[in-house]
Design a protein around this motif. Structure first.
Motif, PDB file in Angstrom:
ATOM      1  N   GLY A 536       0.809  -1.219   0.000  1.00 59.45           N
ATOM      2  CA  GLY A 536       0.000   0.000   0.000  1.00 59.45           C
ATOM      3  C   GLY A 536       0.838   1.262   0.000  1.00 59.45           C
ATOM      4  N   GLN A 537       1.977   1.232  -0.706  1.00 58.44           N
ATOM      5  CA  GLN A 537       2.883   2.387  -0.788  1.00 58.44           C
ATOM      6  C   GLN A 537       3.292   2.820   0.629  1.00 58.44           C
ATOM      7  N   VAL A 538       3.800   1.896   1.393  1.00 56.57           N
ATOM      8  CA  VAL A 538       4.111   2.131   2.808  1.00 56.57           C
ATOM      9  C   VAL A 538       5.606   2.381   2.982  1.00 56.57           C
ATOM     10  N   PRO A 539       6.015   3.613   3.315  1.00 57.57           N
ATOM     11  CA  PRO A 539       7.433   3.862   3.614  1.00 57.57           C
ATOM     12  C   PRO A 539       7.817   3.167   4.919  1.00 57.57           C
ATOM     13  N   ILE A 670     -10.238  10.303   2.879  1.00 58.05           N
ATOM     14  CA  ILE A 670      -8.778  10.248   2.779  1.00 58.05           C
ATOM     15  C   ILE A 670      -8.200  10.230   4.188  1.00 58.05           C
ATOM     16  N   ALA A 671      -7.634   9.076   4.560  1.00 54.93           N
ATOM     17  CA  ALA A 671      -7.107   8.911   5.910  1.00 54.93           C
ATOM     18  C   ALA A 671      -5.612   9.190   5.982  1.00 54.93           C
ATOM     19  N   ASP A 672      -4.884   8.885   4.908  1.00 53.35           N
ATOM     20  CA  ASP A 672      -3.432   9.075   4.940  1.00 53.35           C
ATOM     21  C   ASP A 672      -2.916   9.276   3.523  1.00 53.35           C
ATOM     22  N   VAL A 673      -1.969  10.194   3.379  1.00 49.28           N
ATOM     23  CA  VAL A 673      -1.252  10.402   2.120  1.00 49.28           C
ATOM     24  C   VAL A 673       0.220  10.191   2.424  1.00 49.28           C
ATOM     25  N   ARG A 674       0.860   9.283   1.712  1.00 51.77           N
ATOM     26  CA  ARG A 674       2.234   8.925   2.056  1.00 51.77           C
ATOM     27  C   ARG A 674       3.028   8.591   0.796  1.00 51.77           C
ATOM     28  N   GLY A 675       4.330   8.540   0.964  1.00 49.29           N
ATOM     29  CA  GLY A 675       5.206   8.202  -0.144  1.00 49.29           C
ATOM     30  C   GLY A 675       6.346   9.184  -0.256  1.00 49.29           C
ATOM     31  N   ASP A 676       6.935   9.216  -1.423  1.00 51.69           N
ATOM     32  CA  ASP A 676       8.071  10.089  -1.680  1.00 51.69           C
ATOM     33  C   ASP A 676       8.180  10.267  -3.185  1.00 51.69           C
ATOM     34  N   LEU A 678       7.435  10.566  -6.824  1.00 49.50           N
ATOM     35  CA  LEU A 678       6.261  10.112  -7.568  1.00 49.50           C
ATOM     36  C   LEU A 678       5.988   8.637  -7.293  1.00 49.50           C
ATOM     37  N   PHE A 679       5.995   8.296  -6.009  1.00 52.59           N
ATOM     38  CA  PHE A 679       5.581   6.974  -5.537  1.00 52.59           C
ATOM     39  C   PHE A 679       4.679   7.230  -4.339  1.00 52.59           C
ATOM     40  N   ILE A 680       3.378   7.345  -4.606  1.00 56.75           N
ATOM     41  CA  ILE A 680       2.441   7.917  -3.641  1.00 56.75           C
ATOM     42  C   ILE A 680       1.286   6.962  -3.385  1.00 56.75           C
ATOM     43  N   GLY A 681       0.898   6.857  -2.126  1.00 58.23           N
ATOM     44  CA  GLY A 681      -0.279   6.093  -1.741  1.00 58.23           C
ATOM     45  C   GLY A 681      -1.266   6.973  -0.998  1.00 58.23           C
ATOM     46  N   VAL A 682      -2.544   6.786  -1.290  1.00 55.86           N
ATOM     47  CA  VAL A 682      -3.616   7.517  -0.603  1.00 55.86           C
ATOM     48  C   VAL A 682      -4.536   6.474   0.014  1.00 55.86           C
ATOM     49  N   GLU A 683      -4.462   6.324   1.335  1.00 60.73           N
ATOM     50  CA  GLU A 683      -5.262   5.296   2.007  1.00 60.73           C
ATOM     51  C   GLU A 683      -6.650   5.840   2.321  1.00 60.73           C
ATOM     52  N   LEU A 684      -7.657   5.041   1.997  1.00 60.88           N
ATOM     53  CA  LEU A 684      -9.051   5.430   2.191  1.00 60.88           C
ATOM     54  C   LEU A 684      -9.671   4.578   3.294  1.00 60.88           C
ATOM     55  N   LEU A 685     -10.304   5.249   4.259  1.00 61.10           N
ATOM     56  CA  LEU A 685     -11.002   4.564   5.345  1.00 61.10           C
ATOM     57  C   LEU A 685     -12.412   5.119   5.469  1.00 61.10           C
ATOM     58  N   LEU A 686     -13.339   4.249   5.856  1.00 59.07           N
ATOM     59  CA  LEU A 686     -14.705   4.682   6.111  1.00 59.07           C
ATOM     60  C   LEU A 686     -14.788   5.367   7.473  1.00 59.07           C
ATOM     61  N   ALA A 687     -15.946   5.915   7.774  1.00 55.39           N
ATOM     62  CA  ALA A 687     -16.119   6.649   9.030  1.00 55.39           C
ATOM     63  C   ALA A 687     -15.883   5.765  10.242  1.00 55.39           C
ATOM     64  N   ASP A 688     -16.141   4.461  10.094  1.00 57.00           N
ATOM     65  CA  ASP A 688     -15.940   3.542  11.222  1.00 57.00           C
ATOM     66  C   ASP A 688     -14.514   3.002  11.285  1.00 57.00           C
ATOM     67  N   GLY A 689     -13.630   3.517  10.414  1.00 61.76           N
ATOM     68  CA  GLY A 689     -12.236   3.099  10.433  1.00 61.76           C
ATOM     69  C   GLY A 689     -11.934   1.867   9.611  1.00 61.76           C
ATOM     70  N   LYS A 690     -12.944   1.298   8.970  1.00 63.18           N
ATOM     71  CA  LYS A 690     -12.717   0.112   8.147  1.00 63.18           C
ATOM     72  C   LYS A 690     -12.184   0.514   6.767  1.00 63.18           C
ATOM     73  N   PRO A 691     -11.452  -0.392   6.125  1.00 64.96           N
ATOM     74  CA  PRO A 691     -10.916  -0.076   4.790  1.00 64.96           C
ATOM     75  C   PRO A 691     -12.029   0.229   3.787  1.00 64.96           C
ATOM     76  N   ALA A 692     -11.858   1.299   3.030  1.00 64.59           N
ATOM     77  CA  ALA A 692     -12.857   1.710   2.033  1.00 64.59           C
ATOM     78  C   ALA A 692     -12.528   1.053   0.692  1.00 64.59           C
ATOM     79  N   THR A 693     -12.551  -0.262   0.675  1.00 61.41           N
ATOM     80  CA  THR A 693     -12.155  -1.019  -0.521  1.00 61.41           C
ATOM     81  C   THR A 693     -13.068  -0.710  -1.703  1.00 61.41           C
ATOM     82  N   ARG A 694     -14.369  -0.710  -1.450  1.00 60.36           N
ATOM     83  CA  ARG A 694     -15.321  -0.471  -2.538  1.00 60.36           C
ATOM     84  C   ARG A 694     -15.179   0.945  -3.082  1.00 60.36           C
ATOM     85  N   LYS A 695     -14.980   1.913  -2.193  1.00 56.17           N
ATOM     86  CA  LYS A 695     -14.802   3.301  -2.636  1.00 56.17           C
ATOM     87  C   LYS A 695     -13.539   3.445  -3.477  1.00 56.17           C
ATOM     88  N   ALA A 696     -12.482   2.772  -3.064  1.00 59.56           N
ATOM     89  CA  ALA A 696     -11.231   2.849  -3.824  1.00 59.56           C
ATOM     90  C   ALA A 696     -11.434   2.327  -5.242  1.00 59.56           C
TER      91      ALA A 696
END
Length: 751
Positions: A536-539, A670-676, A678-696
């Motif tokens: 997930g583009q995790v430094p 948008i819960a987190d923007v990370r990377g360095d 032009l290698f960037i990840g934008v993690e999406l979470l729902l309001a309850d903190g669960k992964p927003a897989t369908r939204k992604a």
């Protein structure tokens, strides 16, 4: 000047009162005021064929004037006959001065563009009917048939980005136009319908001046020149081209091959203008005539590359009523694919794309759709970069062999590559993929240490060979056992509760350090990506690798950095990912972007490891390090440096991540923007903190429909993955941000 005025009076009966110099490339031109009106005075340096050329131009202008709808200047004959007189070692002639404004200063609406098309159509008809040419003209640099005479000045273009775009267009011209050169219709064309030669009155084109560049060439070249200037500073150049072409076709029907090649002819004219301006500006640096339109030309070549030949061909055929070449539908491709390929090969997007071509950061579907590629990091310096294409083509033409022979390219490439590493990493093994490089790196580590176990990170991916899959938790399935693999938890700062100031690295490395102590006697190596792609583009946390590397080396193991995804300047400030953590590995795995799409990989290691490996069975790769691969790899390194792409990656990436974080302040998704870089990840979470897989998935497919390509990744597939070719620029970032922001503002982000 008085003596010249006297000569003009003697030869023409005119009494000049003043002359005003006008700008031009070669011959001198003056606006001449005389009793009774204004005229154009031309001064020519004598040379071989010059007199015959002037007489030819005189005939040509007279031919164009007969029955013309538009105005063309008349040649004033001298009293003694002929078209010119000689004075003081030079040739002079006088032409009619046509009244009107210039296209460059006119408002260019649809009516104007249609009138331009009619002018160009009339030019084609006149050129086709001119008849036999009494002289055999020498090759002329402004004739599209001889574009190579201009392209030799490509290296003089100051902006490396424009230089590459020009080289790309020239190579496309060579590949598409030149094989058809002898089948295209020809005539004696005007060849210079530029915006300072086209006359305008009352919002329409009225005439054309300056036949100085006329030549015997393709009729479609004249059209390409005129259309090119009609596209300058247009928001939609393709629509403007269609408007001009439609009016042209109504006057002089275009042939199918001319319509299909028009995109490349326009591109060729842009190359010609940029190269000639770069060359001439050295001798005339202050000439506004030379430099005045170059900003518009540079903008247009950017636009033209993005439009692409597929959309242009379809548009030009449509506006002229020519039959379309049918585009094969996705269902047909799917059926053939299912019949021929393994179902284990997946397709991207809900509606898969049939790709036909690509250029730099753009890809073109077979229906003409142009996509902004914010996803394909393999094409590091851009799709079909002309330098990579040229060098690999030349290598394939001259020599392609293997490492059992001496040849220069493998040595020069190895030297260039190793300059990017510290002195301790001084040996390189070339293979033909990142997966093969992983496989070899594991062999090297196991042979050197005499041990078998390898420690890797959860959610990591290191290649598709059996050895690579064994250490790639991302590909592991329940019930499958990999006894020689030790897995450590993915050290993800986001959600850990610790800051990335060394604290997270210290805490998140504890589990890994414990396993190293427990399995030390059997551990051959530790392998990790500096920023985890499939995770997930995790430094990695700062301080993590420093602690782990120290512990691994303490028990006699080796440290492997997998740079396949993040290497070669993608991270901007750091050429290699390990550099951002202040460590130096024992082995480095390279692949993916190394050859810009050409299959190329490598392992870089210490001299000690390489010497130890030589004591075992001979290592040989049939394709590893072949001359074509080395040419591709060396071209990538040179382009990265010449175009300063790592710096652009740093600047564009910093801007994009900052704006994404600002977007995250508006959107709780948008819960987190990370990377360095032009290698960037934008993690999406729902309001309850669960992964927003369908939204992604929805965002990925929505952007695809909006002609922007990204992907998703991570253990829950809820991270937007942005890793474009490095020519991706700030304007491209704005487009991505605008379309992503529009989706987030419209859609409910909380469920």
């Amino acid at each position: 000047m008085e003596a010249l005025f006297a000569e003009i009076k003697r030869h023409y009966g005119l009494e000049p009162t003043s002359v005003e110099p006008l700008e031009g490339y070669e011959d001198r031109t003056f606006r001449m005021q005389a009793a009774g009106g204004r005229w154009v005075l031309k001064e020519h340096r004598p040379g071989p064929g010059r007199k015959a050329r002037i007489e030819l131009e005189s005939r040509l202008m007279e031919h164009f004037r007969v029955g013309a709808r538009f105005e063309y200047p008349a040649q004033l004959p001298v009293k003694a006959g002929g078209s010119y007189f000689e004075y003081d070692g030079k040739l002079y002639r006088v032409l009619e001065y046509l009244e009107g404004g210039f296209m460059a200063e006119a408002t260019q609406d649809e009516r104007f563009l249609q009138s331009l098309g009619r002018l160009l159509g009339e030019l084609a008809g006149k050129a086709a009917g001119f008849g036999a040419v009494p002289v055999s003209p020498d090759p002329f640099a402004w004739d599209l048939q001889h574009l190579g005479m201009s392209q030799q000045y490509n290296r003089e273009i100051a902006d490396p980005r424009i230089r590459s775009l020009t080289a790309y267009m020239y190579r496309q011209f060579q590949a598409e136009v030149l094989p058809m050169a002898y089948s295209l219709r020809r005539g004696f064309i005007h060849n210079d319908a530029n915006d300072w030669n086209i006359l305008v009155r009352d919002g329409e084109v009225t005439g054309l001046i300056d036949f100085g560049d006329a030549c015997y060439s393709w009729l479609a070249a004249d059209l390409a020149v005129g259309i090119t200037y009609g596209l300058m500073n247009k928001e939609d150049p393709l629509q403007a081209a269609a408007t001009i072409l439609g009016a042209y076709h109504a006057v002089f029907p275009i042939a199918p091959d001319e319509a299909d090649l028009l995109y490349y002819l326009i591109g060729g004219r842009l190359c010609m203008s940029l190269c000639q301006a770069a060359h001439t500006s050295k001798s005339q640096p202050d000439s506004p005539y030379i430099t005045i339109s170059q900003a518009a030309v540079e903008k247009l070549i950017e636009q033209w590359v993005r439009i692409g030949p597929v959309a242009a061909r379809r548009t030009f055929r449509k506006v002229t009523g020519l039959p379309q070449v049918p585009a094969t539908g996705e269902e047909t491709f799917r059926k053939r694919r299912n019949r021929l390929l393994s179902p284990s090969l997946s397709l991207s997007y809900r509606h898969p794309i049939i790709m036909e071509r690509a250029a730099f950061q753009y890809m073109f579907g077979n229906d003409g759709t142009s996509y902004l590629d914010a996803y394909n990091n393999i094409m590091q310096v851009g799709h079909c970069h002309p330098e990579v294409v040229a060098r690999t083509s030349e290598a394939l033409r001259t020599l392609n062999t293997n490492t059992r022979y001496h040849y220069e390219s493998i040595l020069s490439y190895a030297e260039a590559l190793l300059k990017h590493f510290p002195p301790s990493l001084s040996r390189v093994f070339f293979v033909n993929s990142g997966s093969a490089a992983t496989d070899l790196a594991l062999r090297l580590a196991r042979f050197y240490t005499g041990r078998n176990q390898v420690m890797a990170l959860e959610n990591g991916y290191h290649g598709n060979t059996s050895a690579g899959i064994a250490i790639s938790h991302y590909k592991h399935r329940p019930g499958h056992a990999y006894p020689n693999t030790l897995l450590c938890p993915m050290p993800k700062v986001f959600g850990s509760g610790w800051a990335d100031d060394g604290t997270a690295g210290r805490h998140l490395s504890e589990s890994c350090l414990g396993q190293i102590l427990e399995h030390g006697e059997s551990l051959a190596a530790f392998i990790a990506e500096p920023i985890m792609g499939c995770g997930g583009q995790v430094p990695l946390p700062h301080g993590y690798l420093e602690r782990v590397y120290q512990a691994v080396r303490k028990i006699g193991g080796l440290c492997i950095s997998d740079e396949v995804q993040v290497g070669f300047g993608r991270l901007g400030e750091h050429f290699w990912g390990y550099e951002r953590y202040g460590v130096v590995p024992d082995l480095v795995i390279l692949g993916k972007p190394m050859g810009n799409g050409h299959p190329l990989g490598a392992v870089v290691c210490t001299e000690e490891i390489a010497r130890a490996f030589a004591e075992g069975p001979e290592f040989f790769s049939s394709f590893g390090g072949n001359p074509v691969s080395c040419a591709a790899g060396k071209a990538v390194l040179d382009v990265l440096e010449d175009e300063n792409l790592p710096r652009q990656a740093a600047e564009t990436g910093e801007y994009l991540m900052r704006c994404l974080r600002e977007l995250g302040e508006e959107s709780p998704l948008i819960a987190d923007v990370r990377g360095d870089g032009l290698f960037i990840g934008v993690e999406l979470l729902l309001a309850d903190g669960k992964p927003a897989t369908r939204k992604a998935a929805q965002i990925k497919d929505h952007l695809r429909e909006e002609r922007v390509l990204i992907s998703t990744d991570g253990p829950f597939d809820n991270v937007l993955k942005i890793k474009p070719p490095l020519p991706f620029n700030r304007g491209n970032a704005d487009e991505l941000l605008e379309k992503l922001g529009a989706f987030l503002r419209i859609n409910d982000n909380s469920s």
